[in-house]
Design a protein around this motif. Structure first.
Motif, PDB file in Angstrom:
ATOM      1  N   GLN A 270      42.785   8.961 -48.569  1.00 16.61           N
ATOM      2  CA  GLN A 270      43.117   7.955 -47.554  1.00 16.61           C
ATOM      3  C   GLN A 270      41.966   6.968 -47.377  1.00 16.61           C
ATOM      4  N   THR A 271      40.733   7.494 -47.406  1.00 19.23           N
ATOM      5  CA  THR A 271      39.560   6.624 -47.319  1.00 19.23           C
ATOM      6  C   THR A 271      39.518   5.647 -48.491  1.00 19.23           C
ATOM      7  N   THR A 272      39.710   6.176 -49.701  1.00 17.22           N
ATOM      8  CA  THR A 272      39.670   5.341 -50.902  1.00 17.22           C
ATOM      9  C   THR A 272      40.766   4.274 -50.862  1.00 17.22           C
ATOM     10  N   GLY A 273      41.981   4.689 -50.505  1.00 17.39           N
ATOM     11  CA  GLY A 273      43.097   3.749 -50.452  1.00 17.39           C
ATOM     12  C   GLY A 273      42.912   2.682 -49.400  1.00 17.39           C
ATOM     13  N   ALA A 274      42.390   3.080 -48.239  1.00 16.88           N
ATOM     14  CA  ALA A 274      42.184   2.114 -47.161  1.00 16.88           C
ATOM     15  C   ALA A 274      41.150   1.067 -47.552  1.00 16.88           C
ATOM     16  N   ILE A 275      40.065   1.496 -48.187  1.00 15.71           N
ATOM     17  CA  ILE A 275      39.024   0.558 -48.625  1.00 15.71           C
ATOM     18  C   ILE A 275      39.585  -0.401 -49.667  1.00 15.71           C
ATOM     19  N   ALA A 276      40.346   0.146 -50.623  1.00 19.61           N
ATOM     20  CA  ALA A 276      40.927  -0.706 -51.668  1.00 19.61           C
ATOM     21  C   ALA A 276      41.918  -1.697 -51.076  1.00 19.61           C
ATOM     22  N   GLN A 277      42.693  -1.246 -50.100  1.00 17.67           N
ATOM     23  CA  GLN A 277      43.711  -2.116 -49.504  1.00 17.67           C
ATOM     24  C   GLN A 277      43.086  -3.214 -48.637  1.00 17.67           C
ATOM     25  N   SER A 278      41.900  -2.958 -48.122  1.00 10.76           N
ATOM     26  CA  SER A 278      41.245  -3.949 -47.270  1.00 10.76           C
ATOM     27  C   SER A 278      40.797  -5.180 -48.064  1.00 10.76           C
ATOM     28  N   ASN A 279      40.520  -4.984 -49.373  1.00  6.86           N
ATOM     29  CA  ASN A 279      40.030  -6.066 -50.241  1.00  6.86           C
ATOM     30  C   ASN A 279      38.729  -6.684 -49.740  1.00  6.86           C
ATOM     31  N   SER A 280      37.959  -5.880 -49.001  1.00  6.39           N
ATOM     32  CA  SER A 280      36.707  -6.382 -48.454  1.00  6.39           C
ATOM     33  C   SER A 280      35.647  -6.517 -49.550  1.00  6.39           C
ATOM     34  N   LYS A 281      34.861  -7.591 -49.472  1.00  6.28           N
ATOM     35  CA  LYS A 281      33.761  -7.803 -50.412  1.00  6.28           C
ATOM     36  C   LYS A 281      32.417  -7.418 -49.785  1.00  6.28           C
ATOM     37  N   LYS A 282      32.448  -7.010 -48.521  1.00  7.44           N
ATOM     38  CA  LYS A 282      31.225  -6.644 -47.830  1.00  7.44           C
ATOM     39  C   LYS A 282      30.726  -5.295 -48.337  1.00  7.44           C
ATOM     40  N   GLU A 283      29.414  -5.149 -48.375  1.00  4.43           N
ATOM     41  CA  GLU A 283      28.836  -3.896 -48.849  1.00  4.43           C
ATOM     42  C   GLU A 283      28.631  -2.929 -47.686  1.00  4.43           C
ATOM     43  N   PHE A 284      29.023  -1.710 -47.900  1.00  6.61           N
ATOM     44  CA  PHE A 284      28.793  -0.644 -46.928  1.00  6.61           C
ATOM     45  C   PHE A 284      28.773   0.670 -47.694  1.00  6.61           C
ATOM     46  N   LEU A 285      28.292   1.717 -47.078  1.00  9.79           N
ATOM     47  CA  LEU A 285      28.083   2.989 -47.757  1.00  9.79           C
ATOM     48  C   LEU A 285      29.037   4.069 -47.263  1.00  9.79           C
ATOM     49  N   ILE A 286      29.348   4.984 -48.172  1.00 10.80           N
ATOM     50  CA  ILE A 286      30.233   6.108 -47.872  1.00 10.80           C
ATOM     51  C   ILE A 286      29.581   7.385 -48.382  1.00 10.80           C
ATOM     52  N   PRO A 287      29.512   8.445 -47.561  1.00  7.00           N
ATOM     53  CA  PRO A 287      28.981   9.725 -48.059  1.00  7.00           C
ATOM     54  C   PRO A 287      29.908  10.288 -49.141  1.00  7.00           C
TER      55      PRO A 287
ATOM     56  N   LEU B  55      43.682   9.250 -60.378  1.00  6.38           N
ATOM     57  CA  LEU B  55      42.488   9.376 -59.550  1.00  6.38           C
ATOM     58  C   LEU B  55      42.621  10.509 -58.543  1.00  6.38           C
ATOM     59  N   PHE B  56      43.847  10.739 -58.048  1.00  2.56           N
ATOM     60  CA  PHE B  56      44.066  11.785 -57.050  1.00  2.56           C
ATOM     61  C   PHE B  56      44.808  12.994 -57.637  1.00  2.56           C
ATOM     62  N   SER B  57      44.638  13.226 -58.928  1.00  2.00           N
ATOM     63  CA  SER B  57      45.386  14.293 -59.603  1.00  2.00           C
ATOM     64  C   SER B  57      45.092  15.678 -59.037  1.00  2.00           C
ATOM     65  N   GLY B  58      43.920  15.872 -58.463  1.00  2.00           N
ATOM     66  CA  GLY B  58      43.571  17.167 -57.883  1.00  2.00           C
ATOM     67  C   GLY B  58      43.769  17.233 -56.394  1.00  2.00           C
ATOM     68  N   ASN B  59      44.313  16.159 -55.813  1.00  2.00           N
ATOM     69  CA  ASN B  59      44.475  16.086 -54.365  1.00  2.00           C
ATOM     70  C   ASN B  59      45.824  16.644 -53.936  1.00  2.00           C
ATOM     71  N   LEU B  60      45.928  17.040 -52.684  1.00  2.00           N
ATOM     72  CA  LEU B  60      47.209  17.495 -52.142  1.00  2.00           C
ATOM     73  C   LEU B  60      48.153  16.325 -51.897  1.00  2.00           C
ATOM     74  N   ARG B  61      47.601  15.106 -51.812  1.00  4.06           N
ATOM     75  CA  ARG B  61      48.442  13.937 -51.548  1.00  4.06           C
ATOM     76  C   ARG B  61      47.746  12.688 -52.059  1.00  4.06           C
ATOM     77  N   GLU B  62      48.512  11.630 -52.255  1.00  6.46           N
ATOM     78  CA  GLU B  62      47.944  10.346 -52.620  1.00  6.46           C
ATOM     79  C   GLU B  62      47.746   9.513 -51.357  1.00  6.46           C
ATOM     80  N   PHE B  63      47.339   8.267 -51.535  1.00  7.89           N
ATOM     81  CA  PHE B  63      47.183   7.364 -50.402  1.00  7.89           C
ATOM     82  C   PHE B  63      48.544   7.129 -49.762  1.00  7.89           C
ATOM     83  N   LEU B  64      48.620   7.287 -48.434  1.00  6.16           N
ATOM     84  CA  LEU B  64      49.897   7.226 -47.739  1.00  6.16           C
ATOM     85  C   LEU B  64      50.191   5.864 -47.122  1.00  6.16           C
ATOM     86  N   GLY B  65      49.352   4.869 -47.387  1.00  3.39           N
ATOM     87  CA  GLY B  65      49.604   3.552 -46.830  1.00  3.39           C
ATOM     88  C   GLY B  65      49.012   3.406 -45.441  1.00  3.39           C
TER      89      GLY B  65
END
Length: 586
Positions: free
Chosen positions: A306-323, A239-249
């Motif tokens: 980092q945004t993607t990883g943080a959202i995934a790690q939160s395990n939130s089921k609430k709906e919200f939007l991201i640009p 998913l982050f193959s084109g990124n300079l870094r992966e999710f850093l925790g």
């Protein structure tokens, strides 16, 4: 037949130098895009006589990862040959020694790396510990390996949790790295977009398109649950193959921004849109169908890991939007610029962001005069460069800083040499030319080669050898030695006049192995004369004091000067091949 076989078999130097560990290093190189694997190998491979089942301990605090590896190479492997499961279970032993044993009981072969790993975890600089079993057999041939690795992962996670404490979250992953995985990494090694699926986007069904000569983009907003689902469906490296870094925790120190995003998702998701800059994804194509449904073909998130990883790690089921914006571009140079400029807003600056700097452009042009060498100047290295001697950009900055400036910064703050403007311009000056980089890089390789020679010598090491080896295993040993040689270089060259050390180069620069061999007597001589002065500087906690380093360097320089006649005989070839004039003005 796997395609990576041919590429690996062409790596003669890698195989000749590292034997049964060569494939593990090759896999490490592919997985993390390492430019100079020889440099990494000498620091990461352990002394096999008492390594407690740790063939390799690789630590990258910038990425927040550590790899503990066991290697197995079958001479004639085919699809029916299975790798032994006991080598996988050996990683349990490795985990116990690295994380459970008292520091006073850890063998010297792995002690320094073990302490560095523990410190990195406690300080929040290591977020992920990978236990690798690397082999050249098919992964499906022995199902027991998966069971053994599952046991390793569970037991190691408990040990790492104790080491990390309550305030840091460190993930442990035990992986089998066989033919299939290595082939996958090989195929992905020169691709920006590794995921080629057709994906329906869970968006707001509204957006707008912007078109340019070399790219076009669709801008919209997506649901947080959709973004999280991508990371759950695809591996981070894909998913982050084109990124300079992966999710850093989300550790309490280095990654407290990620922790803040997780808290926002959990406590006030309705404000996430306002708090977050959004995500940029590179795709092969997008399609807006009837009903405003959006589909993309292929995807890599180039800004927003980092945004993607943080959202995934939160395990939130609430709906919200991201640009989000989806960009289609097929010009590789423009893609590099898109990636670089999108990441300028992140906390960690990379050498990629300097790739278009005038000094890097000049140095790349100068290196073109040497067809056997490759210097990226911050740009990514493609697979073709593996046939050349690669000058890794961070190591270039480190050796220049250590030789001419502060070896403590060179060792402890290597990233700042690229990200901090003042430090960057003090390293990459107008005085720095390709030939001087070759001069210094061959020095650091000579130190690495000498350490490798002593490691392989094993029980045949003399007392002097053991003193030198014990020093070279210490954290910061190489940068300190480079500093000392820099301080002593006038005496080594038999020139007591005011020498402009920036002008130093070899008279002929086209044979790197020969240049490394010219440095080796200098390295051995300096260690023999200065080991008593060098070891105390780094004995307790690594290289920390530039004052102590310079004091030791001055004393060693005086010793070399006092034995000038003996020194002259030992380094005669080196002296005869060094030019002190400005090569570019000869």
């Amino acid at each position: 037949m796997f395609d990576y076989y041919d590429d690996f078999n062409r790596r003669e130097a890698l195989k000749e130098n590292f034997n049964s560990n060569a494939l593990m290093l090759y896999a490490l190189e592919l997985r993390f895009g390492i430019d100079d694997i020889f440099d990494v190998a000498v620091d990461s491979l352990t002394d096999g006589s008492d390594d407690k089942k740790c063939d390799l301990i690789y630590i990258d605090k910038d990425l927040g990862i550590a790899v503990v590896g066991q290697a197995y190479m079958k001479k004639k492997a085919n699809k029916d040959v299975a790798a032994p499961a006991n080598k996988a279970s050996d990683l349990n032993t490795a985990a116990a020694w690295l994380f459970a044993q008292s520091t006073t009981e850890i063998p010297s072969a792995i002690a320094d790396r073990a302490n560095e790993l523990r410190e990195g975890i406690k300080e929040g600089n290591i977020n992920q510990v990978l236990f690798w079993y690397v082999h050249n057999c098919n992964e499906s041939a022995n199902t027991m390996i998966a069971q053994e690795l599952e046991t390793v992962q569970k037991s190691a996670q408990l040990l790492v949790n104790d080491c990390a404490g309550e305030s840091n979250t460190v993930k442990v992953i035990a992986q089998e790295i066989g033919n299939e995985t290595i082939e996958e990494w090989y195929e992905e090694s020169d691709k920006r977009i590794s995921i080629n699926d057709h994906i329906e986007v869970d968006s707001i069904d509204k957006g707008f398109e912007i078109q340019s000569e070399k790219w076009n983009s669709y801008v919209t907003a997506v649901k947080g649950t959709w973004l999280a689902s991508l990371l759950k469906k695809y591996k981070p490296e894909k998913l982050f193959s084109g990124n300079l870094r992966e999710f850093l925790g989300a550790g309490k120190r280095k990654n407290k921004i990620n922790l803040g995003m997780i808290e926002t998702v959990n406590s006030q998701p309705e404000n996430f849109w306002a708090f977050n800059n959004g995500v940029t994804a590179l795709v092969n194509d997008y399609d807006i169908k009837s009903g405003n449904k959006l589909y993309v073909k292929g995807i890599t998130i180039i800004n927003g890991a980092q945004t993607t990883g943080a959202i995934a790690q939160s395990n939130s089921k609430k709906e919200f939007l991201i640009p989000i914006r989806f960009i289609v571009c097929h010009d590789s140079d423009v893609i590099d610029d898109i990636i670089n400029n999108n990441n300028k807003q992140t906390e960690v600056l990379s050498s990629d962001l300097r790739s278009n700097d005038k000094q890097q452009k000049r140095l790349r042009k100068e290196f073109e005069e040497y067809p056997g060498y490759y210097y990226s100047g911050g740009r990514r290295t493609d697979r073709k460069t593996r046939k050349k001697d690669v000058f890794e950009p961070y190591m270039v900055a480190q050796v220049v800083e250590a030789f001419h400036g502060d070896c403590v910064i060179a060792y402890n703050e290597k990233k700042s040499l690229w990200s901090d403007d003042k430090r960057y311009v003090s390293v990459f000056t107008d005085n720095l030319h390709a030939e001087h980089i070759i001069f210094l890089y061959s020095l650091t390789r000579a130190i690495s080669d000498y350490k490798k020679f002593l490691l392989e010598k094993g029980d045949d090491r003399t007392p002097v050898d053991n003193n030198n080896f014990n020093y070279l295993k210490k954290r910061g040993a190489r940068m300190l030695l480079i500093k000392v040689i820099g301080i002593s270089i006038e005496c080594i060259l038999g020139n007591d006049r005011n020498l402009d050390s920036w002008k130093l180069s070899f008279k002929k620069n086209d044979n790197f192995e020969r240049l490394v061999s010219l440095w080796k007597p200098v390295v051995v001589m300096t260690l023999k004369m200065g080991s008593k002065e060098l070891l105390p500087v780094i004995e307790n906690g690594g290289l920390r004091s530039i004052k102590e380093a310079e004091c030791a360097g001055t004393k060693i320089r005086d010793i070399i000067s006092a034995f000038s006649e003996a020194v002259s005989m030992q380094v005669k070839d080196f002296r005869d091949n060094v030019d002190t004039r400005d090569l570019r003005r000869r």
